[in-house]
Write a protein that holds these residues in place. Structure first.
Motif, PDB file in Angstrom:
ATOM      1  N   ARG A  34      87.458  -0.659  -1.245  1.00  9.71           N
ATOM      2  CA  ARG A  34      86.286  -0.323  -2.032  1.00  9.71           C
ATOM      3  C   ARG A  34      86.394   1.090  -2.564  1.00  9.71           C
ATOM      4  N   VAL A  44      88.842  -1.441   3.658  1.00  6.11           N
ATOM      5  CA  VAL A  44      87.671  -1.934   4.383  1.00  6.11           C
ATOM      6  C   VAL A  44      88.090  -2.918   5.471  1.00  6.11           C
ATOM      7  N   TYR A  56      89.698  -3.735  10.550  1.00  2.50           N
ATOM      8  CA  TYR A  56      88.384  -3.308  10.063  1.00  2.50           C
ATOM      9  C   TYR A  56      88.325  -1.796  10.097  1.00  2.50           C
ATOM     10  N   VAL A  60      82.771  -0.145   9.097  1.00  2.00           N
ATOM     11  CA  VAL A  60      82.228  -1.488   8.895  1.00  2.00           C
ATOM     12  C   VAL A  60      82.372  -2.367  10.134  1.00  2.00           C
ATOM     13  N   ASP A  86      77.403   1.603   1.675  1.00  2.00           N
ATOM     14  CA  ASP A  86      78.345   0.519   1.382  1.00  2.00           C
ATOM     15  C   ASP A  86      78.445   0.244  -0.122  1.00  2.00           C
ATOM     16  N   TYR A  90      84.115  -3.384  -4.952  1.00  2.00           N
ATOM     17  CA  TYR A  90      84.988  -3.961  -3.941  1.00  2.00           C
ATOM     18  C   TYR A  90      86.117  -4.734  -4.622  1.00  2.00           C
TER      19      TYR A  90
END
Length: 119
Positions: A34, A44, A56, A60, A86, A90
């Motif tokens: 992202r 991400v 991950y 997140v 956030d 993306y």
């Protein structure tokens, strides 16, 4: 070269959920990255071609879940408990070196999908 098409972005309130999809032209490791305005692109989450290895980002972990359906050549990113931070475009990309410690974009990218978290 792998063709990638993202979908599922949109506007959601803080605390809400979205599911992103990445349709690929082949079965390969896939990552979600992202980029927020004025910031560098960041990794991400990634998933190996078998679905066994996953990564991950700390920011997140516990809120996002990556999965894949190889029968449909599609990778999903379920995003829960979304926060304003956030908000970003993306992208999905082919990925290599996938482990719990990290992953690397290989070079094939989708066009991106906007996710905006705002009240």
């Amino acid at each position: 070269q792998v063709q990638l098409v993202e979908s599922g972005g949109g506007l959601v309130q803080p605390g809400g959920s979205l599911r992103l999809s990445c349709a690929a032209s082949g079965i390969t490791g896939i990552g979600w990255f992202r980029q927020a305005p004025g910031k560098e692109r960041e990794g991400v989450s990634c998933i190996s071609s078998s679905g066994i290895n996953k990564y991950y980002a700390v920011s997140v972990k516990g809120r996002f879940t990556i999965s894949r359906d190889n029968a449909k050549n599609t990778v999903y990113l379920q995003m829960n408990s979304l926060k304003p931070e956030d908000t970003a475009v993306y992208y999905c990309a082919t990925a290599v070196g996938i482990s719990a410690a990290g992953c690397y974009a290989k070079g094939d990218w989708g066009q991106g999908t906007q996710v905006t978290v705002s009240s």
